[in-house]
Design a protein around this motif. Structure first.
Motif, short mmCIF file in Angstrom:
data_model
loop_
_atom_site.label_atom_id
_atom_site.label_comp_id
_atom_site.label_asym_id
_atom_site.label_seq_id
_atom_site.Cartn_x
_atom_site.Cartn_y
_atom_site.Cartn_z
N THR A 45 19.20 26.27 -3.13
CA THR A 45 18.94 26.01 -1.74
C THR A 45 17.54 25.71 -1.25
O THR A 45 17.28 25.07 -0.22
N GLN A 46 16.60 25.78 -2.27
CA GLN A 46 15.26 25.27 -2.17
C GLN A 46 14.94 23.95 -2.60
O GLN A 46 13.93 23.37 -2.38
N GLY A 47 16.30 23.15 -3.18
CA GLY A 47 16.04 22.06 -3.52
C GLY A 47 15.78 21.60 -5.10
O GLY A 47 15.56 20.79 -5.46
N TRP A 48 15.52 22.95 -5.68
CA TRP A 48 15.11 22.98 -7.27
C TRP A 48 16.47 22.66 -8.09
O TRP A 48 17.53 23.02 -7.86
N ASP A 49 16.06 21.76 -9.19
CA ASP A 49 17.23 21.77 -10.04
C ASP A 49 17.15 22.46 -11.44
O ASP A 49 16.26 22.31 -11.80
N TYR A 50 18.30 22.45 -11.89
CA TYR A 50 18.58 23.36 -12.99
C TYR A 50 19.65 22.68 -13.76
O TYR A 50 20.40 22.38 -13.31
N ASP A 51 19.57 22.80 -15.26
CA ASP A 51 20.55 22.13 -16.01
C ASP A 51 21.10 23.37 -17.21
O ASP A 51 20.09 24.06 -17.65
N VAL A 52 22.37 23.49 -17.05
CA VAL A 52 22.96 24.58 -17.60
C VAL A 52 23.93 24.14 -18.52
O VAL A 52 24.76 23.57 -18.07
N ASP A 53 23.88 24.35 -19.78
CA ASP A 53 24.62 24.04 -20.82
C ASP A 53 25.96 25.04 -21.02
O ASP A 53 25.62 26.28 -21.30
N VAL A 54 27.05 24.84 -20.85
CA VAL A 54 28.21 25.78 -21.24
C VAL A 54 29.08 25.44 -22.48
O VAL A 54 29.55 24.30 -22.40
N ASP A 55 29.17 26.23 -23.38
CA ASP A 55 30.06 25.66 -24.72
C ASP A 55 31.44 25.59 -24.26
O ASP A 55 32.13 26.43 -23.62
N ALA A 56 31.80 24.48 -24.52
CA ALA A 56 33.30 24.00 -24.16
C ALA A 56 34.24 24.78 -24.94
O ALA A 56 35.55 24.69 -24.43
N ASP A 128 18.53 28.64 -19.63
CA ASP A 128 17.30 27.39 -19.33
C ASP A 128 17.48 26.68 -18.13
O ASP A 128 18.29 26.38 -17.66
N TYR A 129 16.07 26.54 -17.44
CA TYR A 129 15.94 25.65 -16.26
C TYR A 129 14.90 24.76 -16.48
O TYR A 129 13.85 25.06 -17.40
N ASP A 130 14.93 23.44 -15.96
CA ASP A 130 13.82 22.62 -15.99
C ASP A 130 13.48 22.30 -14.65
O ASP A 130 14.13 21.92 -13.83
N VAL A 131 12.17 22.38 -14.54
CA VAL A 131 11.41 22.18 -13.14
C VAL A 131 10.49 21.26 -13.41
O VAL A 131 9.69 20.97 -14.16
N ASN A 132 10.34 20.16 -12.34
CA ASN A 132 9.51 19.15 -12.23
C ASN A 132 8.60 19.71 -11.17
O ASN A 132 8.79 19.86 -10.09
N VAL A 133 7.19 19.46 -11.60
CA VAL A 133 6.02 19.95 -10.57
C VAL A 133 5.30 18.51 -10.42
O VAL A 133 4.85 18.02 -11.59
N PRO A 142 11.95 18.12 -6.02
CA PRO A 142 13.62 18.11 -6.40
C PRO A 142 14.07 16.74 -7.19
O PRO A 142 13.61 15.66 -7.08
N ASP A 143 15.03 17.04 -7.97
CA ASP A 143 15.57 16.06 -8.92
C ASP A 143 16.81 15.41 -8.22
O ASP A 143 18.02 15.83 -8.14
N ASN A 144 16.61 14.19 -7.56
CA ASN A 144 17.69 13.66 -6.63
C ASN A 144 18.41 12.79 -7.63
O ASN A 144 18.22 12.05 -8.32
#
Length: 144
Positions: A45-56, A128-133, A142-144
């Motif tokens: 909701t704050q506009g921060w982006d996260y990448d999550v990998d889920v085992d297929a 794991d989360y990736d945050v750009n500053v 925010p990762d648009n």
């Protein structure tokens, strides 16, 4: 990629459970350490982006064990005038976005024409989360 046992929708729901208030931006199949995974990109909701990998195959969140040894060396040669925010400042800003997180690695990158600190964080559950500053202003980008 072969058909996975875990559907895209199941992977997205699993990934969403790791980011309170998040929404799925995109998801796609990918390879992670030789395994098929759903790579789910989530924005909170704050506009921060996260990448999550889920085992297929299993549907479990895949912890990212990046090698952060490249962070042991100081970037040499030409200092970037656009970088006024220190690595430590960027890491503290990024850590504030992931409660209970620890920094795995951080490096400068280009994002939409700006220099940013790309900070990789792992929380206590191993997600794991990736945050750009922004390297000039110190604001989360925010990762648009």
């Amino acid at each position: 990629m072969p058909t996975s046992a875990v559907s895209k929708e199941q992977a997205e729901q699993t990934a969403l459970a790791t980011v309170p208030g998040g929404v799925v931006v995109s998801s796609e199949t990918a390879q992670h350490d030789g395994k098929a995974v759903w790579h789910v990109h989530i924005r909170n909701t704050q506009g921060w982006d996260y990448d999550v990998d889920v085992d297929a195959a299993s549907g479990a969140v895949v912890p990212d064990h990046e090698d952060d040894s490249e962070d042991m060396s100081t970037p040499a040669a030409s200092p970037n005038a656009a970088v006024t925010v220190t690595k430590e400042q960027a890491e503290q800003t990024a850590l504030a976005t992931v409660p209970g997180g620890t920094v795995v690695s951080s490096e400068t990158n280009q994002h939409d024409g700006k220099t940013v600190w790309h900070v990789h964080i792992r929380n206590t559950q191993g997600w794991d989360y990736d945050v750009n500053v922004d390297a000039a202003t110190g604001a989360v980008v925010p990762d648009n």
